[in-house]
Motif scaffolding. Structure first.
Motif, PDB file in Angstrom:
ATOM      1  N   HIS A 173      -4.283   6.425   3.605  1.00 28.75           N
ATOM      2  CA  HIS A 173      -4.268   5.932   2.235  1.00 28.75           C
ATOM      3  C   HIS A 173      -5.550   6.414   1.567  1.00 28.75           C
ATOM      4  CE1 HIS A 173      -4.826   2.895  -0.999  1.00 28.75           C
ATOM      5  NE2 HIS A 173      -3.502   2.822  -1.014  1.00 28.75           N
ATOM      6  N   ASP A 216      -7.373   3.676   6.153  1.00 30.42           N
ATOM      7  CA  ASP A 216      -6.242   3.972   7.035  1.00 30.42           C
ATOM      8  C   ASP A 216      -5.505   2.665   7.304  1.00 30.42           C
ATOM      9  OD1 ASP A 216      -6.865   6.623   7.109  1.00 30.42           O
ATOM     10  OD2 ASP A 216      -7.641   6.626   9.151  1.00 30.42           O
ATOM     11  N   GLN A 259      -1.457   5.380   9.206  1.00 26.39           N
ATOM     12  CA  GLN A 259      -1.088   6.010   7.935  1.00 26.39           C
ATOM     13  C   GLN A 259      -2.338   6.205   7.082  1.00 26.39           C
ATOM     14  OE1 GLN A 259       2.341   6.695   7.157  1.00 26.39           O
ATOM     15  NE2 GLN A 259       2.657   6.120   9.308  1.00 26.39           N
ATOM     16  N   GLY A 264       0.010  -0.152  -5.395  1.00 27.31           N
ATOM     17  CA  GLY A 264      -0.292   0.362  -4.072  1.00 27.31           C
ATOM     18  C   GLY A 264      -1.753   0.656  -3.831  1.00 27.31           C
ATOM     19  N   THR A 265      -2.641  -0.052  -4.542  1.00 25.12           N
ATOM     20  CA  THR A 265      -4.072   0.200  -4.397  1.00 25.12           C
ATOM     21  C   THR A 265      -4.844  -1.116  -4.442  1.00 25.12           C
ATOM     22  OG1 THR A 265      -4.616   0.315  -6.770  1.00 25.12           O
ATOM     23  CG2 THR A 265      -3.760   2.320  -5.748  1.00 25.12           C
ATOM     24  N   LEU A 308       0.814  -1.218   0.000  1.00 23.16           N
ATOM     25  CA  LEU A 308       0.000   0.000   0.000  1.00 23.16           C
ATOM     26  C   LEU A 308       0.848   1.269   0.000  1.00 23.16           C
ATOM     27  CD1 LEU A 308      -2.808  -1.161   2.443  1.00 23.16           C
ATOM     28  CD2 LEU A 308      -3.059  -0.681  -0.007  1.00 23.16           C
TER      29      LEU A 308
END
Length: 285
Positions: A99, A103, A97, A244-245, A66
């Motif tokens: 995103h 989160d 964090q 990253g998704t 991610l």
């Protein structure tokens, strides 16, 4: 494992701000736990839910996948400290964090030592649950991506969640893994006088083979009262991870998006959350 009990009414769940918490667990490695966890989180986000993903796997696949590689290599405090030092439990708030879809509480390189250190911790199985009390009220769902093993970390996830989402491959080796998970869950239920409910089973990376067909039949018999879903093997799932998704950000036209949305809708129904529209833009907390 006990059958599902009657769920709380939607207003009751929201009034007390108790998140629906699920452990995404299968001690067999390579079954795509992280893929399922991230894409279920993405689907819940599409339905307008606030989601926290806790990466409890020391390998940190969700964390790095991610886009939080820096957090994985960061200096203390980390999730390791939160779970092994009660005086640092509140630091979990600082670890979160942001995103675009959820989160994330990231894993950390020091997390590899957590299993050993937790043997010296008082009430070791309850540490994650106690830590989540400090942040869970901000979310509709908490998804815990478990390590591919049975031990203190998975015990913490099962105790904190008391709801189970099981990813499994449609191959014969999954039978033994599921049976071991059943035995372990039963032990946790007995030791802590709790009930852990199976919320969904996700047959992952399904291909058109005789073995897969036989295993899907076995899942139907073994989980006759549990919602079951099939995620077909798609290159886009790996590409989304590399980007990253979830699939929903990478390519919402991929057919497996519908499967993950079905999982999310089923969870909403089980936990008594009302229908939701497409997710609004997320704001950093």
């Amino acid at each position: 494992m006990a059958p599902p009990e009657k769920q709380a009414e939607p207003e009751e769940l929201n009034d007390v701000k108790q998140p629906a918490t699920l452990a995404v667990s299968n001690q067999k490695g390579g079954v795509g736990k992280t893929t399922v966890a991230v894409n279920v989180a993405g689907a819940l986000n599409q339905r307008g839910r606030d989601v926290l993903l806790v990466d409890l796997d020391p390998q940190g696949n969700a964390t790095e996948g991610l886009g939080f590689a820096d957090a994985y290599d960061a200096e203390p405090p980390s999730l390791f400290d939160v779970l092994t030092d009660s005086e640092q439990r509140g630091e979990i708030k600082r670890l979160v964090q942001d995103h675009a879809e959820m989160d994330v509480v990231p894993s950390n390189v020091d997390h590899h030592h957590t299993e050993r250190e937790m043997t010296h911790v008082r009430r070791p199985t309850e540490q994650l649950s106690l830590a989540l009390e400090g942040i869970g009220q901000h979310y509709d769902y908490v998804l815990i991506d478990c390590p591919p093993s049975l031990g203190h970390l998975t015990d913490n996830a099962l105790y904190a969640a008391q709801n189970l989402l099981i990813p499994a491959l449609a191959e014969s080796t999954s039978k033994r893994a599921v049976e071991l998970l059943f035995d372990h869950v039963t032990s946790i239920e007995r030791d802590f006088d709790i009930s852990i409910q199976e919320r969904a089973v996700v047959a992952n990376r399904v291909e058109e083979t005789n073995e897969a067909t036989e295993m899907l039949d076995w899942f139907a018999r073994a989980f006759d009262d549990t919602p079951r879903f099939e995620v077909r093997k798609r290159v886009a799932l790996q590409r989304a991870h590399s980007a990253g998704t979830s699939l929903f950000e990478y390519d919402p036209e991929v057919d497996m998006c519908d499967v993950f949305l079905d999982i999310a809708a089923t969870l909403d129904e089980q936990f008594g959350l009302p229908p939701a529209e497409t997710a609004p833009a997320r704001e950093a907390r």
